[in-house]
Design an enzyme around this catalytic site. Sequence first.
Site, PDB file in Angstrom:
ATOM      1  N   GLY A  10       0.900  -1.297   0.012  1.00 28.69           N
ATOM      2  CA  GLY A  10       0.190  -0.052   0.032  1.00 28.69           C
ATOM      3  C   GLY A  10       0.863   1.186  -0.044  1.00 28.69           C
ATOM      4  O   GLY A  10       1.452   1.526   0.950  1.00 28.69           O
ATOM      5  N   GLY A  12      -0.060   4.491   0.069  1.00 30.16           N
ATOM      6  CA  GLY A  12      -0.983   5.482   0.278  1.00 30.16           C
ATOM      7  C   GLY A  12      -0.196   6.387   1.516  1.00 30.16           C
ATOM      8  O   GLY A  12       0.884   6.340   1.519  1.00 30.16           O
ATOM      9  N   VAL A  79      -2.020  -7.639  -3.698  1.00 30.70           N
ATOM     10  CA  VAL A  79      -1.876  -8.676  -2.443  1.00 30.70           C
ATOM     11  C   VAL A  79      -3.165  -9.388  -2.433  1.00 30.70           C
ATOM     12  O   VAL A  79      -3.964  -9.221  -2.027  1.00 30.70           O
ATOM     13  CB  VAL A  79      -1.195  -8.052  -1.293  1.00 30.70           C
ATOM     14  CG1 VAL A  79      -1.282  -8.992  -0.262  1.00 30.70           C
ATOM     15  CG2 VAL A  79       0.094  -7.505  -1.599  1.00 30.70           C
ATOM     16  N   GLU A 170     -18.318  18.674   1.847  1.00 32.88           N
ATOM     17  CA  GLU A 170     -17.595  19.256   0.717  1.00 32.88           C
ATOM     18  C   GLU A 170     -18.137  19.056  -0.762  1.00 32.88           C
ATOM     19  O   GLU A 170     -18.117  19.910  -1.521  1.00 32.88           O
ATOM     20  CB  GLU A 170     -16.118  18.655   0.605  1.00 32.88           C
ATOM     21  CG  GLU A 170     -15.203  18.936   1.978  1.00 32.88           C
ATOM     22  CD  GLU A 170     -13.891  18.149   2.158  1.00 32.88           C
ATOM     23  OE1 GLU A 170     -13.205  18.603   3.111  1.00 32.88           O
ATOM     24  OE2 GLU A 170     -13.846  17.153   1.538  1.00 32.88           O
ATOM     25  N   ALA A 315      -5.548  11.048   7.401  1.00 31.38           N
ATOM     26  CA  ALA A 315      -4.175  11.169   6.874  1.00 31.38           C
ATOM     27  C   ALA A 315      -3.065  11.507   7.878  1.00 31.38           C
ATOM     28  O   ALA A 315      -2.179  10.655   7.710  1.00 31.38           O
ATOM     29  CB  ALA A 315      -4.221  12.187   5.717  1.00 31.38           C
TER      30      ALA A 315
END
Length: 420
Positions: A10, A12, A79, A170, A315
């Site tokens: 990953g 990210g 994966v 948003e 995040a």
Amino acid sequence: MTSTHVVIVGAGFAGINAAKKLGNKKEIQVTILDKKNYHLFQPLLYQVAMAGLSPAEIASPIRSILSKYNNINVAIGNVTEINLQDQTVKTEFKNYKFDYLILACGATHSYFGKNNWEEFAPGLKSIEQATEIRRRVLTAFELAERENNPKKIREYLTFVIVGGGPTGVELAGSLSEMAHFTLNKEFKNIDLKSTSIILIEAGDRILAGFSPELSEHAKNDLIKIGVTVKTNTRVNEINESGVRIGDDFISSKTVIWAAGVQPSATGKLLSSELDRAGKVVVNEYLHLAEYKNVFVLGDQACAFDKEKRPLPGLAPVAIQQGIHTAKNIIRNCEGKSMMPFSYFDKGQMATIGRGRAISEYSGFKAHGKIAWFAWLFIHILYLVGFRNKVFVFFQWIWSYITFGRGARLITKQEWKNNDG
Ligand SMILES: Cc1cc2nc3c(=O)[nH]c(=O)nc-3n(C[C@H](O)[C@H](O)[C@H](O)COP(=O)(O)OP(=O)(O)OC[C@H]3O[C@@H](n4cnc5c(N)ncnc54)[C@H](O)[C@@H]3O)c2cc1C
């Protein structure tokens, strides 16, 4: 001397930051695997969905981000198996043996068991989904423009967003601005001021992660820009004609799902303890209790702060966990013991629209223009890649001055009316 092999699954926020920290470290070899060839800045996905930014402006090739590190090998692969006894990770192409494994595959949508809703209400987690939402939204305006039947025009110009978290807010704010300020000058047969944008939230307030005072500000801001906010409202059904709420039915050709997420299914490959949501339970060092060399990070990990509260799927959590884990692996390789992870909460923010945002940090609350400028600054700062930072910065200035949207492309055209 043999080197230590770290496999990261990953690329990210967690994976890419762990890789950077391990970059060019002597005696450590890194393989980073991802099913995509790019790192995606998900916090700006809604701007792609609302035609404000192009996909490439919020995504960067993993190879180019990590090209300066000679000890990092990038591989594309999905994966499908993890064998903790053999210490191997399997993709559809190749097996990788590891000394340390970092699993950071993020999260995906949850329709709370109603997976058939996805067809009618796409979620927003990937570039493909963002461009699909953009296509549906822009197509609805075009079909309304060429329609004569007022009932059908109303259906095309009614947009329903399910979920009043940051993504739903948003999307609603941005869609309202696009309809009322950008497109209304260009469509000649329909009055886009009559566009109806309905934000539906099951809880008693939107943006429940913020203080009640700030969620009230956000709600009032949305109402001012023409969004209808329905709280304490649960969706019972979504189909091609719209959304059912109790005995009421909202006829709409465009429904967007922003209501739930679930961790990546790759967590199950570890056959380790999962929490109720399906996140992999890790200890204070972010590794499995039984395997000190297997770490799970970011949205797919169930980790806790010092007060034993679960860490949110944000995040900054993933970034800090990635960096911390890399440091612990380096410490281990140097014969030192690992350090427990401690999350430094930098606060949170959400934008509602032009000049409108809320932000909260350690009891300090802001809303309006100050919070909006802070939001712009933070997002440019964290966006990966210098080119993207520059492009997005100038796009935003251009949009602010002209009310324009630079990425209004309808790709994969389907010009038939949605009802046949
Ligand atoms: C629309 C949206 C808006 C958001 N806004 C904000 C915000 O404003 N602020 C904020 O702090 N957070 C925000 N978030 C949350 C934030 O993006 C996540 O918390 C963060 O991305 C988690 O990082 P991660 O590394 O765990 O996973 P991700 O960043 O999701 O990365 C996971 C990576 O794993 C890869 N992968 C998945 N499965 C496999 C597999 N089987 N094999 C190989 N690779 C795989 C994926 O391709 C991906 O690259 C938002 C999220 C979304 C969707």
